[in-house]
Write a protein that holds these residues in place. Structure first.
Motif, PDB file in Angstrom:
ATOM      1  N   GLN A  47       0.826  -1.203   0.000  1.00 15.67           N
ATOM      2  CA  GLN A  47       0.000   0.000   0.000  1.00 15.67           C
ATOM      3  C   GLN A  47       0.864   1.259   0.000  1.00 15.67           C
ATOM      4  N   GLY A  48       0.509   2.197  -0.857  1.00 14.89           N
ATOM      5  CA  GLY A  48       1.238   3.458  -0.914  1.00 14.89           C
ATOM      6  C   GLY A  48       2.500   3.395  -1.730  1.00 14.89           C
ATOM      7  N   GLY A  49       2.802   2.214  -2.311  1.00 22.13           N
ATOM      8  CA  GLY A  49       4.017   2.095  -3.100  1.00 22.13           C
ATOM      9  C   GLY A  49       5.262   2.082  -2.242  1.00 22.13           C
ATOM     10  N   ASP A  50       6.408   2.242  -2.879  1.00 22.28           N
ATOM     11  CA  ASP A  50       7.696   2.241  -2.188  1.00 22.28           C
ATOM     12  C   ASP A  50       8.147   3.681  -1.951  1.00 22.28           C
ATOM     13  N   THR A  51       8.597   3.948  -0.732  1.00 25.09           N
ATOM     14  CA  THR A  51       9.045   5.291  -0.358  1.00 25.09           C
ATOM     15  C   THR A  51      10.535   5.253  -0.063  1.00 25.09           C
ATOM     16  N   PRO A  52      11.325   6.168  -0.660  1.00 22.37           N
ATOM     17  CA  PRO A  52      12.765   6.163  -0.385  1.00 22.37           C
ATOM     18  C   PRO A  52      13.068   6.551   1.054  1.00 22.37           C
ATOM     19  N   LEU A  53      14.141   6.001   1.596  1.00 21.65           N
ATOM     20  CA  LEU A  53      14.548   6.279   2.969  1.00 21.65           C
ATOM     21  C   LEU A  53      15.677   7.294   2.999  1.00 21.65           C
ATOM     22  N   ALA A  54      15.698   8.106   4.049  1.00 20.03           N
ATOM     23  CA  ALA A  54      16.785   9.062   4.270  1.00 20.03           C
ATOM     24  C   ALA A  54      16.873   9.362   5.756  1.00 20.03           C
ATOM     25  N   PRO A  55      18.082   9.368   6.314  1.00 20.18           N
ATOM     26  CA  PRO A  55      18.229   9.639   7.743  1.00 20.18           C
ATOM     27  C   PRO A  55      18.056  11.120   8.053  1.00 20.18           C
ATOM     28  N   THR A  56      17.776  11.432   9.305  1.00 23.09           N
ATOM     29  CA  THR A  56      17.663  12.816   9.756  1.00 23.09           C
ATOM     30  C   THR A  56      17.939  12.879  11.248  1.00 23.09           C
ATOM     31  N   LEU A  59      21.151  -1.516   4.974  1.00 26.23           N
ATOM     32  CA  LEU A  59      20.012  -0.614   4.805  1.00 26.23           C
ATOM     33  C   LEU A  59      20.411   0.822   5.147  1.00 26.23           C
ATOM     34  N   CYS A  60      21.112   1.002   6.268  1.00 28.94           N
ATOM     35  CA  CYS A  60      21.550   2.338   6.675  1.00 28.94           C
ATOM     36  C   CYS A  60      22.480   2.956   5.640  1.00 28.94           C
ATOM     37  N   ARG A  61      23.422   2.180   5.153  1.00 28.04           N
ATOM     38  CA  ARG A  61      24.369   2.712   4.167  1.00 28.04           C
ATOM     39  C   ARG A  61      23.652   3.105   2.874  1.00 28.04           C
ATOM     40  N   ALA A  62      22.705   2.283   2.441  1.00 31.16           N
ATOM     41  CA  ALA A  62      21.987   2.594   1.211  1.00 31.16           C
ATOM     42  C   ALA A  62      21.125   3.846   1.357  1.00 31.16           C
ATOM     43  N   ALA A  63      20.667   4.114   2.589  1.00 28.29           N
ATOM     44  CA  ALA A  63      19.837   5.297   2.837  1.00 28.29           C
ATOM     45  C   ALA A  63      20.666   6.571   2.950  1.00 28.29           C
ATOM     46  N   GLY A  64      21.990   6.426   3.073  1.00 22.81           N
ATOM     47  CA  GLY A  64      22.855   7.594   3.172  1.00 22.81           C
ATOM     48  C   GLY A  64      23.367   7.880   4.570  1.00 22.81           C
ATOM     49  N   CYS A  65      23.211   6.921   5.483  1.00 23.43           N
ATOM     50  CA  CYS A  65      23.732   7.098   6.837  1.00 23.43           C
ATOM     51  C   CYS A  65      25.254   6.976   6.842  1.00 23.43           C
TER      52      CYS A  65
END
Length: 265
Positions: A140-149, A225-231
C-alpha cells in the motif's frame, strides 16, 4: 511454488522471504513460548525456528542453488555456493517472549539486496541497487525512499554484554555524557529494527558495542540498509566499521556522538 517467484529480482525475493518470516512471527505473538537454550543467557523459541523455515522455503523455491546461513539452523546448502543469504528470523527474541512487539525479521543476500520486516507494522525496509526503500503492508502506498535525519534526537543504544570496547568505550558512559543528556534521548529496542528506523529517520542514531558484527546475521541487513539510505556507519572510534562497536546515524548526529565517545567525561 517456483512459478510464484518467476521473474522476480533478488530485492523482491528478499522482501518476500522477510514477509514470510514476519507472518510466522505475527501469528505466534501473544502465546507462551518455551525457551530453547543456546548458552550464555541466549535463547530461541519455536517461533524463531518456524520463521527461519518459512524464510528458507522462499529462498529455496526462488533460488535453489543459493546457500543460507540462519541464526537457528546454521549453514544450509553447498558450502562452496557462489551466493549466500544471512537470516535472523527474529531479532529481539527476548522482547517477543515477554510480549513486546519491538522485533524484526532480517534477510540479507551477501553483497546484494537486504530486507528488514516489522511484523506488526507490516512495513518492509529493503535495498535495491544501492538505494533504500520502505514498503507498507500489502504494498500500500508504493515504495518510499529512505533518508536519515537528526530531527527526532532519539538514539538507540545496545547495552547487551559483552563489552569489548571497554574501558575506551562504554555505552553507559555515552549515556551519562553531559552533551548527550542535553541533546539526545536514549532508547533500547531490537537492533535491526533500530537500524531500520535510523535509515527511515524515525531514530537519529544507533550505537552498539559488540563482537562479530561483520557478516553477522544480526547486523548485515540493518547496516546495509543504513548505508543505502545515506547514513554514516563507522566504528565507535570513527574508524571504518570493523568487528566491534559501530555507530550509524545521519552525518550531523554521527559527528556529535563520536565527539563524545572519543573524549569521555
Amino acid at each position: 511454488m517456483i512459478d510464484t517467484y518467476a521473474g522476480l529480482d533478488d530485492a523482491e525475493i528478499a522482501v518476500a522471504a522477510a514477509r514470510a518470516g514476519a507472518e510466522v512471527v505475527r501469528d505466534g505473538y501473544g502465546r507462551r513460548h518455551a525457551p530453547i537454550e543456546k548458552g550464555a543467557g541466549d535463547f530461541a523459541t519455536d517461533v524463531d525456528v518456524a520463521a527461519e523455515e518459512a524464510i528458507l522455503g522462499v529462498v529455496r523455491a526462488a533460488r535453489p542453488e543459493d546457500a543460507v546461513h540462519g541464526e537457528e539452523g546454521g549453514q544450509r546448502g553447498a558450502a562452496d555456493a557462489e551466493r549466500r543469504w544471512l537470516v535472523d528470523p527474529l531479532c529481539g527474541t527476548l522482547n517477543y517472549a515477554v510480549g513486546s512487539m519491538l522485533v524484526a525479521v532480517n534477510v540479507a543476500l551477501t553483497d546484494g539486496p537486504v530486507a528488514v520486516a516489522d511484523p506488526f507494522s507490516g512495513e518492509v525496509f529493503f535495498t535495491r541497487e544501492g538505494t533504500a526503500w520502505v514498503r507498507g503492508e500489502g504494498g500500500q502506498g508504493g515504495d518510499t525512499p529512505l533518508a536519515p535525519t537528526a530531527a527526532t534526537r532519539l538514539v538507540d543504544v545496545n547495552l547487551d554484554p559483552p563489552f569489548p570496547g571497554a574501558p575506551a568505550f562504554r555505552a553507559v558512559d555515552l549515556l551519562a555524557h553531559p552533551r548527550f543528556v542535553e541533546g539526545f534521548r536514549p532508547r533500547v529496542v531490537s537492533s535491526t529494527l533500530a537500524l531500520a528506523w535510523v535509515a527511515a529517520g524515525k531514530r537519529a542514531a544507533y550505537v552498539t558495542d559488540g563482537n562479530g558484527l561483520a557478516g553477522s546475521v544480526h547486523f548485515a541487513a540493518g547496516i546495509a540498509l543504513c548505508r543505502a539510505a545515506g547514513c554514516v556507519v563507522t566504528g565507535v572510534d570513527g574508524a571504518p566499521a570493523g568487528e566491534s562497536g559501530r555507530a550509524a546515524a545521519d552525518a550531523e548526529t554521527h559527528g556529535a556522538l563520536l565527539s563524545m565517545t572519543r573524549r569521555r567525561g
